[in-house]
Design a protein around this motif. Structure first.
Motif, PDB file in Angstrom:
ATOM      1  N   ALA A   4      89.446  -2.319  79.241  1.00 20.33           N
ATOM      2  CA  ALA A   4      88.576  -2.431  78.074  1.00 20.33           C
ATOM      3  C   ALA A   4      88.742  -1.205  77.188  1.00 20.33           C
ATOM      4  O   ALA A   4      88.798  -0.085  77.676  1.00 20.33           O
ATOM      5  CB  ALA A   4      87.122  -2.577  78.512  1.00 20.33           C
ATOM      6  N   THR A   7      86.056   0.169  71.895  1.00 15.19           N
ATOM      7  CA  THR A   7      85.340  -0.659  70.934  1.00 15.19           C
ATOM      8  C   THR A   7      84.842  -1.975  71.538  1.00 15.19           C
ATOM      9  O   THR A   7      84.026  -2.638  70.946  1.00 15.19           O
ATOM     10  CB  THR A   7      86.235  -0.987  69.720  1.00 15.19           C
ATOM     11  N   GLN A   8      85.344  -2.341  72.715  1.00 15.29           N
ATOM     12  CA  GLN A   8      84.875  -3.571  73.350  1.00 15.29           C
ATOM     13  C   GLN A   8      83.546  -3.307  74.060  1.00 15.29           C
ATOM     14  O   GLN A   8      83.386  -2.296  74.722  1.00 15.29           O
ATOM     15  CB  GLN A   8      85.888  -4.083  74.376  1.00 15.29           C
ATOM     16  N   ILE A   9      82.645  -4.226  73.900  1.00 15.45           N
ATOM     17  CA  ILE A   9      81.350  -4.118  74.571  1.00 15.45           C
ATOM     18  C   ILE A   9      81.297  -5.188  75.646  1.00 15.45           C
ATOM     19  O   ILE A   9      81.465  -6.373  75.364  1.00 15.45           O
ATOM     20  CB  ILE A   9      80.183  -4.292  73.580  1.00 15.45           C
ATOM     21  N   GLU A  10      81.074  -4.773  76.872  1.00 16.21           N
ATOM     22  CA  GLU A  10      80.973  -5.700  77.992  1.00 16.21           C
ATOM     23  C   GLU A  10      79.505  -6.052  78.216  1.00 16.21           C
ATOM     24  O   GLU A  10      78.631  -5.183  78.149  1.00 16.21           O
ATOM     25  CB  GLU A  10      81.540  -5.051  79.268  1.00 16.21           C
ATOM     26  N   PRO A  11      79.229  -7.322  78.467  1.00 13.87           N
ATOM     27  CA  PRO A  11      77.840  -7.702  78.769  1.00 13.87           C
ATOM     28  C   PRO A  11      77.338  -6.953  80.000  1.00 13.87           C
ATOM     29  O   PRO A  11      78.075  -6.763  80.962  1.00 13.87           O
ATOM     30  CB  PRO A  11      77.938  -9.204  79.053  1.00 13.87           C
ATOM     31  N   GLN A  12      76.100  -6.543  79.945  1.00 14.41           N
ATOM     32  CA  GLN A  12      75.465  -5.855  81.070  1.00 14.41           C
ATOM     33  C   GLN A  12      74.407  -6.760  81.663  1.00 14.41           C
ATOM     34  O   GLN A  12      73.724  -7.482  80.960  1.00 14.41           O
ATOM     35  CB  GLN A  12      74.829  -4.543  80.601  1.00 14.41           C
TER      36      GLN A  12
END
Length: 157
Positions: A4, A7-12
């Motif tokens: 990742a 700039t990528q946002i991973e769901p938490q």
């Protein structure tokens, strides 16, 4: 597999938990509104489906509502006992048809008024734009997670 980027946002958190939490809160909202007429939202939904689809076999009703047969049976019992629905013989001795009674139609009209009030209240609390966006997101997600997609994903894991 690609790492990742910043700039990528991973769901938490757990999506299932979040959706179930939202579902419980929304269900309590509607159930609270329907207590005045003595129905739960699942029962209101059942009456609505039987009115819309006409006399039908329990298996067809379960499919239309996307519920297990055992869940449908459990939800039907109080409506049959109250006289809002009837179960009569179908086209052959082994089949049954679920139909709505006049009392069931009256109860559904009463419940529909309360359901509508709960819907408008929810729209006011969340805002119409958020509710519309939520509906679109749910519809899109259901389409993406259709039975075929879920079956393929299960086979791939």
């Amino acid at each position: 597999m690609k790492a990742a980027t910043a700039t990528q946002i991973e769901p938490q958190g757990c999506t299932n938990f979040k959706l179930r939490s939202l579902g419980r809160v929304v269900s309590r909202h509607y159930d609270g509104a329907l207590t005045e007429c003595g129905l739960k939202t699942s029962q209101y939904s059942l009456l609505s489906h039987v009115i819309k689809l006409g006399p039908l076999r329990p298996i067809d009703l379960a499919r239309a509502m996307n519920v297990e047969a055992s869940t449908l049976t459990r939800n039907l019992k109080p409506l049959l006992v109250a006289g809002y629905l009837t179960q009569c013989e179908g086209v052959d001795a082994r089949s049954r048809l679920i139909t709505i009674t006049d009392a069931g139609r009256v109860k559904r009209v009463e419940a529909q008024r309360l359901w509508r009030s709960a819907q408008l209240d929810l729209n006011r609390i969340l805002g119409a734009d958020r509710v519309l966006a939520l509906h679109q997101l749910v519809d899109d997600s259901l389409e993406l997670l259709g039975a075929d997609a879920v079956a393929v994903a299960a086979q791939e894991s």
